[in-house]
Motif scaffolding. Structure first.
Motif, mmCIF file in Angstrom:
data_model
loop_
_atom_site.group_PDB
_atom_site.id
_atom_site.type_symbol
_atom_site.label_atom_id
_atom_site.label_comp_id
_atom_site.label_asym_id
_atom_site.label_seq_id
_atom_site.Cartn_x
_atom_site.Cartn_y
_atom_site.Cartn_z
ATOM 1 N N HIS A 13 -15.240 -30.336 2.703
ATOM 2 C CA HIS A 13 -15.890 -30.564 3.991
ATOM 3 C C HIS A 13 -16.239 -29.223 4.622
ATOM 4 C CE1 HIS A 13 -13.758 -34.726 4.521
ATOM 5 N NE2 HIS A 13 -14.474 -34.640 3.413
ATOM 6 N N ILE A 63 -18.553 -28.236 11.384
ATOM 7 C CA ILE A 63 -19.702 -27.974 12.262
ATOM 8 C C ILE A 63 -19.133 -27.520 13.606
ATOM 9 C CG2 ILE A 63 -21.767 -28.965 13.332
ATOM 10 C CD1 ILE A 63 -21.468 -31.301 11.330
ATOM 11 N N GLY A 84 -17.298 -31.693 14.153
ATOM 12 C CA GLY A 84 -17.425 -32.637 13.042
ATOM 13 C C GLY A 84 -17.437 -31.887 11.722
ATOM 14 N N ASP A 85 -17.663 -32.629 10.656
ATOM 15 C CA ASP A 85 -17.686 -32.027 9.327
ATOM 16 C C ASP A 85 -18.856 -32.558 8.534
ATOM 17 O OD1 ASP A 85 -15.092 -30.515 9.071
ATOM 18 O OD2 ASP A 85 -14.347 -32.475 9.726
ATOM 19 N N VAL A 86 -19.466 -31.680 7.735
ATOM 20 C CA VAL A 86 -20.407 -32.149 6.724
ATOM 21 C C VAL A 86 -19.563 -32.481 5.499
ATOM 22 C CG1 VAL A 86 -22.335 -31.546 5.237
ATOM 23 C CG2 VAL A 86 -22.292 -30.751 7.592
ATOM 24 N N LYS A 87 -19.492 -33.775 5.192
ATOM 25 C CA LYS A 87 -18.633 -34.181 4.082
ATOM 26 C C LYS A 87 -19.431 -34.119 2.791
ATOM 27 C CE LYS A 87 -15.884 -36.895 7.196
ATOM 28 N NZ LYS A 87 -15.916 -38.087 8.022
ATOM 29 N N SER A 114 -27.115 -38.821 6.835
ATOM 30 C CA SER A 114 -26.564 -37.476 6.911
ATOM 31 C C SER A 114 -25.107 -37.464 6.461
ATOM 32 C CB SER A 114 -26.658 -36.978 8.351
ATOM 33 O OG SER A 114 -25.740 -35.927 8.525
ATOM 34 N N SER A 156 -22.884 -35.655 7.488
ATOM 35 C CA SER A 156 -21.971 -35.380 8.599
ATOM 36 C C SER A 156 -21.651 -36.670 9.350
ATOM 37 C CB SER A 156 -22.590 -34.359 9.550
ATOM 38 O OG SER A 156 -23.788 -34.871 10.071
ATOM 39 N N ASN A 157 -22.444 -37.699 9.096
ATOM 40 C CA ASN A 157 -22.239 -38.960 9.805
ATOM 41 C C ASN A 157 -22.540 -40.127 8.855
ATOM 42 O OD1 ASN A 157 -21.872 -40.804 11.816
ATOM 43 N ND2 ASN A 157 -23.959 -40.608 12.627
#
Lengths: 334, 340
Positions: free
Chosen positions: B20, B23, B33-36, B287, B289-290
Motif C-alpha cells: 500500500h 496518500i 488513505g492508501d493506494v492499495k 481507483s 485508493s477507493n
C-alpha cells in the motif's frame, strides 16, 4: 462503398524528406494510395516505417524545416491540397478532415474545459454561436458514449480516464462532420478492454455517419477487426496493398508474410517457437536504390540488390512491391 | 494450497502480499488513505518455470513484481525465495541475496545509464558482488555478451548507439551477470516493435533452457504470455483473480474478468472477428485508493449478483492447480447460503 466510386482522397507519388544536422532522412518514398467514400483503410507498419509521416505530410502538419514534401499530389475534393495556401488548409484541417492522435492526454489542452475544446472547431469552422455550439457539443459527447454529457462539458481533461479522453478526441474530430477521419494509433495507449470499447464505438459511428477513415496502427489484430482495405508500409514505402481478408488469407510480400508469422495468437494453435524476422529496420539516409527489406528477407534475389521493386498487381485489387513470387516460389516475371 | 507437482520444487512462494502506498493531503500532510496497489496476493513459482502475470495498466502487476524482489518495503505478507523469508530482511542481508534474484525492466532506454559503456553496465554487478578483476572480469563480460547475442566489438559503446532490441539485450546480460536463479521480467518487450519482440522472447526462452532460469513474466500482452508462460496469474485492481496452467486458462477461462480480457484481444484474423462473440466490458477500472465494496470486479462484471457487492470472494482451488477468486465458483454450500 460502391466499386469505382470517385475517391475522396487520392495520393500520388508522395515523397517527404527530413533535413537534419545528421543528414537527410527519406521518410516517405513514392507513396500512392486512394481512399474511397465510407471505407476504412488500415495502414500497418512498424515504428519508422513512415506511416504517420505520410499522413502528416499530406495535410501539411509537419514543421518545415526540417521536413520537406519534395514531390507528390494529394487530391481532396478535386483540389491538390499540397499546393493549397495556409488559409485553405486551415479550412480543411479539423473541419473536412478530422484527426485523432495516439495520446489523448497530450493532444488535449489541460487548461481548457473539454466543452471549450469541443466548441472551438464548431465556432471557428461552422460559425456557430455559443449556445448552438454548446448544444452540439453535448450531442457529440452523447454520440461517443460519454454518460452525463451536459455536466462533463465543464470538466477538464485530467478528470477523464484514458478511454474517455480518447472518446473526447473522437468527438472533437467528428465535430464538423468530416468526410475523412485520420486516426493515428488511436488505441495504442489504451488497455485491451478499453480498446475493445473504442473499436466498437468506431464501428458504430461508421454505420451512423459514413465518413471514410484512415486508421494507422502497428497492431495487425486491430486491423483485422475493422479495416476494409489495408496498406502495409516498410522503410518509407508501401510494400503491399489488398482487401483485408485477401491480405490475411493470401499475403504476398515476404515482409507481410513474416509479420503475420511472428505474432503469437490467443486462440488456436500455439507455436512452440516464434518465427523471427532477423535484423533491424533500415536507416533511411538516402533515396532507396534497392529493396528496403532485402537485408532481412528470406527470399532475396540478385535483382533485389540492384533495383527497388515497384508495386505490381498480384490479384484482384491486390498489389505488392516484390520481385519474388509467392505463388511459384521463384522470381516474378516483371 | 498451491501444492507443487511431486517432481517440482517451489522456488518463490508469495503469501498474502500487500503493498500500500500512503496518500497524504492537506496543509498538515495528514495520512488520508492508501493506494492499495497490491492487496493480498498469493502465488507460487516453481523451479525452472515461467509464471506469466497479466493485467491491465494500474492493476498492480509491476508493483507486485518489484515487491517480490523487495525493491519496496512491503506492507504485509511473506515472500520466500528458496525457502528463505525475505519479506522483513534487512537491506544488508538482502544485498547478499540479490545475486540470485534479478530484474529486467520495461524501458531499456531509462534503465541503462547513458554515461556508462556497455562493458561498464554489464560489469557493474560483477564489481559489486564478485571479486573478478582484469582479464577474468573482461572474459565474463564477453561471455555474457555472447550469451545474449551482442557483438564483442560493441563493448565500449554507449547505450544510445544501440536500437531498442539491442538495449533490451544489454539489460538481460546485466541481469544474468551474477548467475541468478530467478528473474522478474517487467514488460520486457512492451517498448519494442513486433518484429523485434519475437527476437527477445526467443532469447529469453533460450537462456531459460541454458541456465535453468525461473521467470516471473509481467505483461499486458496476452498472446505473448500464452507463448512464453507455463502458468498464468491474472490480476485485477491489486488482486489475483485467477491462476491456472496456460492451456486451461486460455481454452477455458473461469473468472469473468479473464473471459472478458481474453475476448478483448483483437486476433490477427478477419474471419474470426466476424464470427467471434465478444464480451465488451463497460466502464473503467475503479481507483485502487477507493476499491468498491465486495468483489473488486463487481462494478464491471457482466455476471454480477447480490453477494458480489457485499463480500470479497476468497481464492479457491476449483481443480488441481487452478485457483479462482469468484463467487460463481464457490462451494455449493456457500452458494446455498447466498440463496437463503
Amino acid at each position: 462503398m460502391p466499386d469505382g466510386a470517385l475517391p475522396v482522397l487520392d495520393v500520388k507519388d508522395l515523397k517527404t524528406v527530413f533535413r537534419t544536422r545528421q543528414g537527410e532522412v527519406h521518410a516517405v518514398n513514392s507513396v500512392s494510395f486512394d481512399l474511397k467514400p465510407g471505407e476504412l483503410l488500415g495502414v500497418v507498419g512498424e515504428s519508422g516505417s513512415g506511416k504517420s509521416v505520410t499522413m502528416m505530410s499530406l495535410i501539411g502538419l509537419l514543421p518545415s524545416p526540417p521536413a520537406e514534401v519534395q514531390n507528390g499530389q494529394v487530391l481532396f475534393g478535386g483540389q491538390d491540397i499540397l499546393k493549397a495556401d495556409d488559409q485553405t488548409l486551415r479550412a480543411i484541417r479539423g473541419a473536412r478532415i478530422g484527426f485523432v492522435f495516439q495520446d489523448p492526454m497530450t493532444s488535449l489542452n489541460p487548461v481548457f474545459t473539454v466543452g471549450f475544446q469541443l466548441m472551438e472547431p464548431l465556432r471557428k469552422h461552422m460559425g456557430m454561436n455559443k449556445r448552438n455550439a454548446r448544444k452540439r457539443a453535448q450531442e457529440l459527447l452523447e454520440l461517443v458514449g460519454i454518460p452525463d454529457a451536459g455536466q462533463r462539458l465543464r470538466d477538464y481533461p485530467h478528470q477523464f480516464s484514458g478511454g474517455m479522453r480518447q472518446r473526447v478526441m473522437i468527438a472533437i474530430a467528428l465535430a464538423c462532420d468530416p468526410q475523412v477521419l485520420i486516426a493515428d494509433e488511436p488505441t495504442t495507449a489504451l488497455d485491451v478492454t478499453i480498446q475493445a470499447q473504442i473499436l466498437e464505438l468506431v464501428k458504430d459511428l461508421r454505420r451512423k455517419l459514413g465518413m471514410a477513415i484512415v486508421w494507422i496502427t502497428h497492431d495487425l489484430g486491430v486491423i483485422a477487426g475493422i479495416a476494409d482495405r489495408v496498406i502495409v508500409m516498410y522503410g518509407g514505402q508501401i510494400v503491399e496493398h489488398a482487401p483485408v481478408r485477401e491480405l490475411f488469407a493470401n499475403p504476398q510480400h515476404p515482409y507481410t508474410r513474416a509479420l503475420l508469422e511472428t505474432i503469437p495468437k490467443v486462440h488456436g494453435e500455439r507455436d512452440e517457437r516464434l518465427r523471427v524476422i532477423q535484423g533491424q529496420p533500415p536507416m533511411l539516409g538516402a533515396e532507396p536504390a534497392a529493396c528496403p527489406f532485402r537485408a532481412r528477407c528470406t527470399h532475396r534475389l540478385g535483382r533485389c540488390d540492384r533495383e527497388n521493386p515497384v508495386r505490381v498487381p498480384v490479384g484482384p485489387d491486390h498489389d505488392a512491391a516484390c520481385f519474388w513470387d509467392a505463388g511459384t516460389g521463384g522470381a516474378r516475371d516483371v | 494450497m498451491f501444492d507443487a507437482p511431486a517432481d517440482r520444487k517451489t522456488l518463490v512462494e508469495v503469501r498474502d502480499l500487500k503493498m500500500h502506498f500512503p496518500i497524504y493531503a492537506g496543509l498538515l500532510r495528514r495520512h488520508v488513505g492508501d493506494v492499495k496497489a497490491v492487496d493480498g496476493v498469493s502465488f507460487d513459482i516453481f523451479d525452472g518455470e515461467t509464471l506469466g502475470l497479466v493485467g491491465e495498466s494500474g492493476c498492480g502487476k509491476s508493483t507486485c513484481g518489484r515487491a517480490v524482489l523487495r525493491l519496496y518495503d512491503i506492507t504485509a505478507g511473506t515472500i520466500r525465495i528458496e525457502g528463505e523469508d525475505i519479506s522483513t530482511m534487512g537491506q544488508e542481508t538482502l544485498r547478499k541475496k540479490r545475486p540470485t534474484m534479478q530484474m529486467v525492466f520495461q524501458d531499456p532506454q531509462a534503465s541503462l545509464n547513458p554515461r556508462m559503456t556497455l562493458a561498464g553496465i554489464i560489469g557493474e554487478p560483477l564489481d559489486e558482488h564478485t571479486g573478478l578483476k582484469g582479464s577474468a572480469r573482461r572474459d565474463r563480460i564477453y561471455e555474457l555478451m555472447d550469451a545474449v547475442g551482442l557483438n564483442r566489438d560493441f563493448a565500449n559503446r554507449y547505450p544510445h548507439e544501440f536500437s531498442g532490441g539491442q538495449r533490451q539485450r544489454i539489460g538481460i546480460a546485466r541481469a544474468l551477470a551474477l548467475h541468478p536463479k530467478f528473474i522478474v521480467c517487467d514488460e520486457p518487450i512492451a517498448a519494442l516493435d513486433v518484429s523485434i519482440q519475437a527476437q527477445v522472447v526467443n532469447l529469453l526462452e533460450d537462456l531459460q533452457d541454458k541456465f535453468g532460469l525461473t521467470y516471473l513474466f509481467i505483461s499486458h500482452d496476452l498472446s505473448m504470455v500464452r507463448h512464453i508462460a507455463d502458468r498464468v496469474a491474472v490480476m485485477y485492481l491489486g488482486k489475483v483473480v485467477e491462476v491456472a496452467a496456460r492451456e486451461g486458462l486460455y481454452a477455458d477461462p473461469k473468472h469473468p474478468y479473464t473471459q472478458a480480457l481474453l475476448s478483448a484481444v483483437p486476433e490477427p484474423d478477419p474471419v474470426l472477428h466476424d464470427t467471434a462473440e465478444r464480451v465488451i466490458l463497460t466502464g473503467d477500472v475503479p481507483s485502487p485508493s477507493n476499491p468498491p465494496q465486495g468483489c473488486n470486479f463487481c462494478t464491471r462484471c457482466p455476471q454480477v449478483f447480490d453477494i458480489c457487492r457485499l463480500k470479497d470472494p476468497q481464492s479457491r482451488e476449483i481443480e488441481p492447480g487452478r485457483h479462482v477468486a469468484c463467487h460463481l465458483h464457490n462451494e455449493p454450500q456457500a452458494a446455498g447460503e447466498t440463496a437463503a
